[in-house]
Write a protein that holds these residues in place. Structure first.
Motif, PDB file in Angstrom:
ATOM      1  N   TYR A  65       0.835  -1.208   0.000  1.00 46.79           N
ATOM      2  CA  TYR A  65       0.000   0.000   0.000  1.00 46.79           C
ATOM      3  C   TYR A  65       0.873   1.264   0.000  1.00 46.79           C
ATOM      4  O   TYR A  65       0.760   2.140   0.845  1.00 46.79           O
ATOM      5  N   GLY A  66       1.755   1.338  -0.968  1.00 50.05           N
ATOM      6  CA  GLY A  66       2.679   2.469  -1.066  1.00 50.05           C
ATOM      7  C   GLY A  66       4.074   2.102  -0.627  1.00 50.05           C
ATOM      8  O   GLY A  66       5.054   2.448  -1.279  1.00 50.05           O
ATOM      9  N   GLY A  67       4.163   1.415   0.499  1.00 47.56           N
ATOM     10  CA  GLY A  67       5.441   0.865   0.926  1.00 47.56           C
ATOM     11  C   GLY A  67       6.391   1.801   1.628  1.00 47.56           C
ATOM     12  O   GLY A  67       7.513   1.409   1.949  1.00 47.56           O
ATOM     13  N   HIS A  68       6.010   3.039   1.903  1.00 45.55           N
ATOM     14  CA  HIS A  68       6.958   3.950   2.550  1.00 45.55           C
ATOM     15  C   HIS A  68       7.052   3.673   4.046  1.00 45.55           C
ATOM     16  O   HIS A  68       6.089   3.247   4.684  1.00 45.55           O
ATOM     17  N   ASP A  69       8.225   3.931   4.596  1.00 51.77           N
ATOM     18  CA  ASP A  69       8.478   3.725   6.015  1.00 51.77           C
ATOM     19  C   ASP A  69       7.898   4.896   6.804  1.00 51.77           C
ATOM     20  O   ASP A  69       8.151   6.056   6.479  1.00 51.77           O
ATOM     21  N   ASN A  70       7.159   4.607   7.865  1.00 49.79           N
ATOM     22  CA  ASN A  70       6.529   5.647   8.672  1.00 49.79           C
ATOM     23  C   ASN A  70       6.824   5.369  10.147  1.00 49.79           C
ATOM     24  O   ASN A  70       6.049   4.697  10.834  1.00 49.79           O
ATOM     25  N   PRO A  71       7.963   5.870  10.661  1.00 49.20           N
ATOM     26  CA  PRO A  71       8.328   5.591  12.064  1.00 49.20           C
ATOM     27  C   PRO A  71       7.273   6.044  13.063  1.00 49.20           C
ATOM     28  O   PRO A  71       7.053   5.376  14.082  1.00 49.20           O
ATOM     29  N   GLY A  72       6.621   7.166  12.800  1.00 48.09           N
ATOM     30  CA  GLY A  72       5.597   7.648  13.715  1.00 48.09           C
ATOM     31  C   GLY A  72       4.423   6.695  13.818  1.00 48.09           C
ATOM     32  O   GLY A  72       3.910   6.418  14.915  1.00 48.09           O
ATOM     33  N   ALA A  73       3.963   6.205  12.672  1.00 48.76           N
ATOM     34  CA  ALA A  73       2.849   5.256  12.669  1.00 48.76           C
ATOM     35  C   ALA A  73       3.247   3.941  13.337  1.00 48.76           C
ATOM     36  O   ALA A  73       2.434   3.322  14.048  1.00 48.76           O
ATOM     37  N   ILE A  74       4.490   3.515  13.121  1.00 45.81           N
ATOM     38  CA  ILE A  74       4.968   2.281  13.757  1.00 45.81           C
ATOM     39  C   ILE A  74       4.954   2.426  15.277  1.00 45.81           C
ATOM     40  O   ILE A  74       4.511   1.528  16.006  1.00 45.81           O
ATOM     41  N   LYS A  75       5.408   3.571  15.785  1.00 47.77           N
ATOM     42  CA  LYS A  75       5.400   3.782  17.230  1.00 47.77           C
ATOM     43  C   LYS A  75       3.986   3.857  17.779  1.00 47.77           C
ATOM     44  O   LYS A  75       3.715   3.378  18.889  1.00 47.77           O
ATOM     45  N   ALA A  76       3.067   4.460  17.032  1.00 48.42           N
ATOM     46  CA  ALA A  76       1.673   4.515  17.478  1.00 48.42           C
ATOM     47  C   ALA A  76       1.068   3.116  17.542  1.00 48.42           C
ATOM     48  O   ALA A  76       0.371   2.767  18.509  1.00 48.42           O
ATOM     49  N   ALA A  77       1.322   2.302  16.502  1.00 50.98           N
ATOM     50  CA  ALA A  77       0.825   0.930  16.516  1.00 50.98           C
ATOM     51  C   ALA A  77       1.488   0.114  17.616  1.00 50.98           C
ATOM     52  O   ALA A  77       0.852  -0.741  18.245  1.00 50.98           O
ATOM     53  N   ALA A  78       2.776   0.396  17.859  1.00 50.80           N
ATOM     54  CA  ALA A  78       3.490  -0.294  18.942  1.00 50.80           C
ATOM     55  C   ALA A  78       2.867   0.023  20.294  1.00 50.80           C
ATOM     56  O   ALA A  78       2.797  -0.845  21.180  1.00 50.80           O
ATOM     57  N   LEU A  79       2.397   1.249  20.462  1.00 55.54           N
ATOM     58  CA  LEU A  79       1.737   1.635  21.716  1.00 55.54           C
ATOM     59  C   LEU A  79       0.439   0.853  21.910  1.00 55.54           C
ATOM     60  O   LEU A  79       0.170   0.347  23.002  1.00 55.54           O
TER      61      LEU A  79
END
Length: 356
Positions: free
Chosen positions: A138-152
Motif C-alpha cells: 500500500y505504497g510501501g513507505h516507512d513511517n516511524p511515527g505510525a509504527i510507534k503509534a501501533a506499537a503503543l
C-alpha cells in the motif's frame, strides 16, 4: 469407646485441560516476543535489528496459534461469543475476551507497518506474488511515527493479556496453589523466558548465531527472577504469611511426586541459568530449556495443581492421554505453529543480521 471417622471423597474430572496450558504458553510467548521486537523495529536500535525481526515473527506465529487453543478449550465458539453477548465485568476471564482483540489488532497493524517497505521491495521482483506484495505494501513507505503509534496499541494489549492471564488464575481461592500474588509475576517472567527461548530457536534455525549473547544475557535475568519468585513463594508458605501458600505446602508434604516436581522445576531453572551464562554464544540448548521451563510452570500450576484436593480426602490424578484433549491436541498445536511459520517465512524473508 469406639470412634467412627467418616472420610469423604469427591471424584471430579479436571476442570482445566492441556488446551489451557497451550493457550497460556503460546499467548505468553507472543506478548513477550512483541515487547522484544520494539527495540529494533520501533526504537531502531541497530544491535537489536535481527533479534527484533525474529521476535516479531515469533509474536505472529504464537499470536495466531494461541487463540485457536483457547477456542478448543472452550469446546465451542458459542462460549467465546457469549462473553460479548453477556459481558461479566467482574470476571477476569470475561475481560480477556476484550483484551485479546486489542492485542491482535495492535500486533497485526504494527507488523504490517514494519514490513511495508520490504513488501514494496518484493513487489519489484516480478514474480507471481508481485501483485499481492504490491497490494499489501500500500505504497510501501516507512513511517516511524505510525509504527510507534501501533506499537503503543500493541503494548497496551500485550500488557493487558499478561495481566489477565495471571489474575484469572490467581483470584481462584479454592485452589491454594493458585491464590497467591506471586503467581501473576511468575507467569510474567516465565513468559519472558519463553519469548526469549522461542526467538533464540528461530535465530538458530536461520543460522544467525550473532544474536546469542544478547538473548542469553536477558535469559539469565529472567531465570534469576524466576528463582527469586519461587523462593519468595516458598518463604511465604513456610512462614505462614500467606495462608494459601502454607496450605499448598502442607498438602504437598506427604506426596513424593510433588517433591520430584519441585526438584525438576528448580533444577531445570538452574540448568537454564547455567547454560545461558556459561555458553553465551550457544542458542539451541538455552532456548529449549527456557521453553521447557515456561511450559513446566504452566503445566504444574494449571494441571498438576488440580491433584490437590479442594475438599475431602480424595487426591484426583490427571494422566495425559492420546486424545484431542490430551497429547494429540498438543501435537496438533505444534503442527499449527510449524505451518504458520512455514507460510510466513515462505512469503517474507526474515534474515536480517544482528550487530551484537
Amino acid at each position: 469407646m469406639n470412634t467412627t471417622v467418616e472420610v469423604l471423597g469427591f471424584a471430579r474430572e479436571p476442570a482445566w485441560l492441556p488446551w489451557a496450558v497451550t493457550y497460556f504458553f503460546l499467548i505468553g510467548i507472543s506478548t513477550s516476543a512483541f515487547f522484544l521486537s520494539l527495540p529494533g523495529l520501533a526504537w531502531r536500535h541497530p544491535d537489536w535489528r535481527s533479534v527484533s525481526r525474529r521476535a516479531l515473527l515469533v509474536a505472529l506465529v504464537c499470536g495466531l496459534a494461541g487463540p485457536v487453543a483457547l477456542l478448543a478449550d472452550l469446546h465451542q465458539p458459542g462460549r467465546f461469543l457469549n462473553f460479548y453477548l453477556h459481558p461479566n465485568v467482574g470476571s477476569w476471564m470475561a475481560w480477556g475476551a476484550f483484551f485479546i482483540p486489542i492485542y491482535m489488532f495492535g500486533l497485526f497493524l504494527y507488523a504490517w507497518l514494519c514490513l511495508r517497505p520490504q513488501l514494496a521491495a518484493l513487489a519489484k521482483n516480478g514474480d507471481k506474488f508481485s501483485g499481492l506484495y504490491r497490494a499489501l505494501a500500500y505504497g510501501g513507505h516507512d513511517n516511524p511515527g505510525a509504527i510507534k503509534a501501533a506499537a503503543l496499541v500493541g503494548s497496551i494489549g500485550a500488557a493487558l493479556i499478561l495481566l489477565y492471564t495471571g489474575m484469572e488464575v490467581m483470584v481462584v481461592q479454592a485452589r491454594a496453589l493458585w491464590h497467591s500474588p506471586v503467581l501473576p509475576l511468575l507467569f510474567l517472567v516465565t513468559a519472558l523466558s519463553g519469548g526469549l527461548g522461542m526467538t533464540g530457536l528461530f535465530e538458530a534455525v536461520s543460522g544467525n548465531k550473532e544474536a546469542a549473547p544478547l538473548l542469553n544475557r536477558w535469559l539469565v535475568r529472567s531465570q534469576w527472577a524466576t528463582l527469586l519468585l519461587l523462593v519468595v513463594w516458598g518463604l511465604l508458605g513456610a512462614s505462614g504469611l500467606s495462608s494459601a501458600a502454607a496450605q499448598a505446602l502442607a498438602a504437598m508434604q506427604g506426596e513424593f511426586s510433588w517433591w520430584v516436581t519441585g526438584a525438576w522445576l528448580m533444577g531445570s531453572t538452574l540448568l537454564t541459568l547455567w547454560l545461558a551464562s556459561s555458553r553465551r554464544h550457544t542458542l539451541v540448548l538455552p532456548a529449549l530449556f527456557a521453553l521447557q521451563g515456561a511450559w513446566l510452570v504452566r503445566w504444574i500450576v494449571l494441571m498438576v495443581s488440580q491433584s490437590l484436593p479442594k475438599m475431602g480426602a480424595t487426591t484426583p490424578r490427571y494422566f495425559l492421554t492420546l486424545t484431542p484433549d490430551g497429547l494429540l491436541g498438543i501435537v496438533g498445536m505444534v503442527g499449527l505453529c510449524l505451518t504458520i511459520y512455514i507460510v510466513l517465512t515462505s512469503l517474507i524473508p526474515w534474515d536480517d543480521r544482528a550487530e551484537v
